[in-house]
Design a protein around this motif. Sequence first.
Motif, PDB file in Angstrom:
ATOM      1  N   GLU A  62      34.054  36.738  42.314  1.00 17.79           N
ATOM      2  CA  GLU A  62      34.698  37.813  43.106  1.00 17.79           C
ATOM      3  C   GLU A  62      34.491  37.336  44.669  1.00 17.79           C
ATOM      4  OE1 GLU A  62      32.250  38.363  40.798  1.00 17.79           O
ATOM      5  OE2 GLU A  62      33.742  39.118  39.332  1.00 17.79           O
ATOM      6  N   THR A  65      36.851  34.554  45.153  1.00 15.88           N
ATOM      7  CA  THR A  65      38.386  34.991  45.252  1.00 15.88           C
ATOM      8  C   THR A  65      38.583  35.533  46.379  1.00 15.88           C
ATOM      9  OG1 THR A  65      38.302  35.008  42.769  1.00 15.88           O
ATOM     10  CG2 THR A  65      40.039  36.233  44.038  1.00 15.88           C
ATOM     11  N   ALA A  66      37.895  36.332  47.067  1.00 14.10           N
ATOM     12  CA  ALA A  66      37.938  37.094  48.236  1.00 14.10           C
ATOM     13  C   ALA A  66      38.319  36.133  49.469  1.00 14.10           C
ATOM     14  CB  ALA A  66      36.905  38.146  48.490  1.00 14.10           C
ATOM     15  N   LYS A  69      41.515  34.009  48.954  1.00 16.96           N
ATOM     16  CA  LYS A  69      42.672  34.679  49.167  1.00 16.96           C
ATOM     17  C   LYS A  69      42.762  35.147  50.910  1.00 16.96           C
ATOM     18  CE  LYS A  69      44.018  38.289  46.592  1.00 16.96           C
ATOM     19  NZ  LYS A  69      43.820  39.516  45.510  1.00 16.96           N
ATOM     20  N   ASN A 112      50.114  36.383  47.403  1.00  8.65           N
ATOM     21  CA  ASN A 112      48.854  35.911  47.172  1.00  8.65           C
ATOM     22  C   ASN A 112      47.793  37.085  47.278  1.00  8.65           C
ATOM     23  OD1 ASN A 112      46.447  33.895  47.620  1.00  8.65           O
ATOM     24  ND2 ASN A 112      46.536  34.760  49.731  1.00  8.65           N
ATOM     25  N   ILE A 114      48.332  40.043  46.282  1.00 11.03           N
ATOM     26  CA  ILE A 114      48.683  40.862  45.005  1.00 11.03           C
ATOM     27  C   ILE A 114      48.191  40.471  43.897  1.00 11.03           C
ATOM     28  CG2 ILE A 114      50.493  41.654  43.453  1.00 11.03           C
ATOM     29  CD1 ILE A 114      52.352  41.986  45.841  1.00 11.03           C
ATOM     30  N   PHE A 115      48.325  39.189  43.570  1.00  8.32           N
ATOM     31  CA  PHE A 115      47.811  38.464  42.493  1.00  8.32           C
ATOM     32  C   PHE A 115      46.143  38.511  42.411  1.00  8.32           C
ATOM     33  CE2 PHE A 115      51.501  35.737  41.778  1.00  8.32           C
ATOM     34  CZ  PHE A 115      52.109  36.648  41.173  1.00  8.32           C
ATOM     35  N   ASP A 116      45.430  38.665  41.404  1.00  8.03           N
ATOM     36  CA  ASP A 116      44.082  38.824  41.248  1.00  8.03           C
ATOM     37  C   ASP A 116      43.342  37.421  41.797  1.00  8.03           C
ATOM     38  OD1 ASP A 116      44.180  41.210  40.050  1.00  8.03           O
ATOM     39  OD2 ASP A 116      44.063  40.317  37.941  1.00  8.03           O
ATOM     40  N   HIS A 117      43.667  36.532  41.679  1.00  8.31           N
ATOM     41  CA  HIS A 117      43.000  35.351  41.979  1.00  8.31           C
ATOM     42  C   HIS A 117      43.928  34.228  42.849  1.00  8.31           C
ATOM     43  CE1 HIS A 117      39.717  35.700  39.228  1.00  8.31           C
ATOM     44  NE2 HIS A 117      40.657  35.954  38.352  1.00  8.31           N
ATOM     45  N   HIS A 123      43.688  31.998  36.600  1.00  9.51           N
ATOM     46  CA  HIS A 123      42.370  32.582  36.320  1.00  9.51           C
ATOM     47  C   HIS A 123      41.297  31.733  36.754  1.00  9.51           C
ATOM     48  CE1 HIS A 123      39.915  35.608  34.567  1.00  9.51           C
ATOM     49  NE2 HIS A 123      39.179  34.738  33.504  1.00  9.51           N
ATOM     50  N   ASP A 125      37.445  31.498  35.777  1.00  6.02           N
ATOM     51  CA  ASP A 125      36.233  31.906  34.749  1.00  6.02           C
ATOM     52  C   ASP A 125      34.988  31.893  35.329  1.00  6.02           C
ATOM     53  OD1 ASP A 125      38.050  32.126  32.670  1.00  6.02           O
ATOM     54  OD2 ASP A 125      37.925  30.056  32.128  1.00  6.02           O
TER      55      ASP A 125
END
Length: 134
Positions: A62, A65-66, A69, A112, A114-117, A123, A125
């Motif tokens: 998490e 990813t933050a 982004k 960028n 909007i998408f989760d990653h 994805h 993992d």
Amino acid sequence: MSLLASAHIFVASVCVVVSLLHITIFLRQTELKINFIFAIMALCCGSAALLDLGMLHAKDVETFTAFLKLTNSFQVLLWIAFIWFIQCYTGNNRRWAILLVTGIYLLSGLLNLIFDHGILFAHIDHLDSVILPW
């Protein structure tokens, strides 16, 4: 602190100082818009360097990813500013091409966020930690 972390902090510091220098020039001579655009570019580079450092030290997906982004968002702004820098520097009057490329970069920046990653990975993992020799 590692050598890589020191390098990131050094690059970010130089970018912020260069950005402040060009903002000062722009405030004194407002007709030189190229200095303002260059200041934005330098600030985006410095911000991306610091955010890369945050990705480097992330412990979970998490957090990584933050930072990823945010880094991608600053790099989108950097490339948009770079397009306008080239337009101002060369005096190119073809605004349609510059507006088109700006729109494409803005769309990629929006996707960028909007998408989760982000837009680079479908994805993530898990994160693996690796100790490098330097």
